[in-house]
Scaffold this motif. Structure first.
Motif, PDB file in Angstrom:
ATOM      1  N   ILE A  76       0.835  -1.201   0.000  1.00 39.92           N
ATOM      2  CA  ILE A  76       0.000   0.000   0.000  1.00 39.92           C
ATOM      3  C   ILE A  76       0.871   1.253   0.000  1.00 39.92           C
ATOM      4  O   ILE A  76       0.584   2.235  -0.696  1.00 39.92           O
ATOM      5  N   ASP A  77       1.954   1.205   0.751  1.00 41.33           N
ATOM      6  CA  ASP A  77       2.846   2.355   0.847  1.00 41.33           C
ATOM      7  C   ASP A  77       3.590   2.618  -0.461  1.00 41.33           C
ATOM      8  O   ASP A  77       3.695   3.764  -0.908  1.00 41.33           O
ATOM      9  N   THR A  78       4.101   1.554  -1.081  1.00 38.17           N
ATOM     10  CA  THR A  78       4.951   1.716  -2.274  1.00 38.17           C
ATOM     11  C   THR A  78       4.187   1.619  -3.581  1.00 38.17           C
ATOM     12  O   THR A  78       4.677   2.071  -4.620  1.00 38.17           O
ATOM     13  N   GLY A  79       3.012   0.995  -3.550  1.00 40.64           N
ATOM     14  CA  GLY A  79       2.260   0.770  -4.781  1.00 40.64           C
ATOM     15  C   GLY A  79       2.778  -0.389  -5.600  1.00 40.64           C
ATOM     16  O   GLY A  79       2.334  -0.603  -6.738  1.00 40.64           O
ATOM     17  N   GLU A  80       3.693  -1.167  -5.055  1.00 42.79           N
ATOM     18  CA  GLU A  80       4.264  -2.316  -5.768  1.00 42.79           C
ATOM     19  C   GLU A  80       3.584  -3.597  -5.286  1.00 42.79           C
ATOM     20  O   GLU A  80       3.821  -4.057  -4.164  1.00 42.79           O
ATOM     21  N   TRP A  81       2.758  -4.192  -6.164  1.00 44.22           N
ATOM     22  CA  TRP A  81       1.940  -5.340  -5.790  1.00 44.22           C
ATOM     23  C   TRP A  81       2.373  -6.642  -6.459  1.00 44.22           C
ATOM     24  O   TRP A  81       1.879  -7.717  -6.110  1.00 44.22           O
ATOM     25  N   GLY A  82       3.299  -6.559  -7.409  1.00 43.83           N
ATOM     26  CA  GLY A  82       3.625  -7.731  -8.213  1.00 43.83           C
ATOM     27  C   GLY A  82       4.144  -8.924  -7.424  1.00 43.83           C
ATOM     28  O   GLY A  82       3.864 -10.083  -7.776  1.00 43.83           O
ATOM     29  N   ASP A  83       4.900  -8.678  -6.353  1.00 43.83           N
ATOM     30  CA  ASP A  83       5.507  -9.774  -5.598  1.00 43.83           C
ATOM     31  C   ASP A  83       4.680 -10.200  -4.390  1.00 43.83           C
ATOM     32  O   ASP A  83       5.096 -11.111  -3.653  1.00 43.83           O
ATOM     33  N   VAL A  84       3.534  -9.575  -4.179  1.00 47.88           N
ATOM     34  CA  VAL A  84       2.734  -9.897  -2.991  1.00 47.88           C
ATOM     35  C   VAL A  84       2.356 -11.375  -2.929  1.00 47.88           C
ATOM     36  O   VAL A  84       2.514 -12.015  -1.881  1.00 47.88           O
TER      37      VAL A  84
END
Length: 271
Positions: A76-84
């Protein structure tokens, strides 16, 4: 970081987390353990050290999330969801491996604790070898309904002292929001990042949460930490273990995820 580094780093770190965290609970709960009945402060300290060790074990590979709530907060903080998904898959597998290792390390103690004395229909009944020590043993309750939580479930997963859905959910939300705000704040501190003391600071936050907010629900604050070992509890061939309390199981999953989202949102608004 590659996907394989992330996955295996999270497997390793979360397995160590659960092995040491579940291990300290087992040591205080199971008969014949040298730390039997050591108390809540020992459990909180043990979980803090479990976070510290698991984080240092995995930080170079995956960044040491070892918690889906932390992964969600960072996304949520970084906007990077690909590795979740990779993070969460590694965390779940690691949590289950760690729970199995706790069972193996305390195998004889599980047998002693669950078979030494039983209470059936209100009367105490000696189990195998119970006559050897007679009244010296502490009576163990055997659930009359196998679906009810058993006497060792707390080694694997959390449970509330007072069952109130709103209160239990609120406790997990508040505690996890504190954790995620702390983790994100530490992440933006360059001095901590360079010194390598970030995992130590997170471990101290978890210790503080355990001592201050852990009493009502056992402070899951980590969906994988609770769900993975609960699944293992359901699958293990433990005698007289009772049920795995699936009716409560959604709270230590949903609560931390909501708390993580709130914590990350507050962090973004302020920083």
């Amino acid at each position: 970081m590659s996907s394989s580094d992330i996955f295996f780093g999270e497997v390793l770190g979360t397995a160590v987390l659960i092995l040491l965290g579940g291990g300290v609970v087992a040591g205080t709960v199971l008969k014949k353990s040298k730390s039997f009945e050591a108390g809540w402060v020992v459990i909180a300290l043990g979980w803090g050290m479990a976070v510290l060790t698991g984080a240092y074990a995995s930080t170079q590979l995956s960044g040491a999330h070892i918690n889906p709530a932390v992964t969600l907060g960072i996304a949520i903080d970084t906007g990077e969801w690909g590795d979740v998904p990779t993070y969460v898959a590694g965390q779940m597998l690691g949590a289950m491996i760690g729970a199995v290792l706790v069972w193996l390390a305390y195998y004889g103690h599980f047998q002693e604790h669950l078979l030494a004395r039983e209470e059936v229909s209100g009367s105490v009944t000696p189990g195998p070898r119970a006559f050897d020590e007679g009244a010296k043993r502490t009576a163990e309750r055997r659930p009359s309904d196998p679906s009810q939580p058993g006497p060792v479930l707390g080694i694997f997963s959390t449970a509330p002292e007072i069952r109130n859905t709103v209160q239990n959910l609120a406790t997990e939300i508040i505690a996890t929001a504190v954790l995620v705000i702390g983790v994100l704040t530490i992440g933006v501190n360059d001095d901590l990042a360079l010194s390598g003391t970030g995992p130590l600071m997170v471990a101290l936050i978890v210790l503080g949460i355990g001592l201050s907010l852990g009493g009502p629900t056992g402070y899951a604050i980590n969906p994988a930490r609770d769900l993975g070992p609960r699944i293992v509890h359901a699958l293990l061939p433990l005698p007289n273990k009772g049920g795995s309390d699936w009716g409560y199981s959604w709270i230590p999953v949903v609560g931390p995820l909501i708390g993580a989202a709130i914590g990350a949102t507050i962090f973004n608004l302020l920083f």
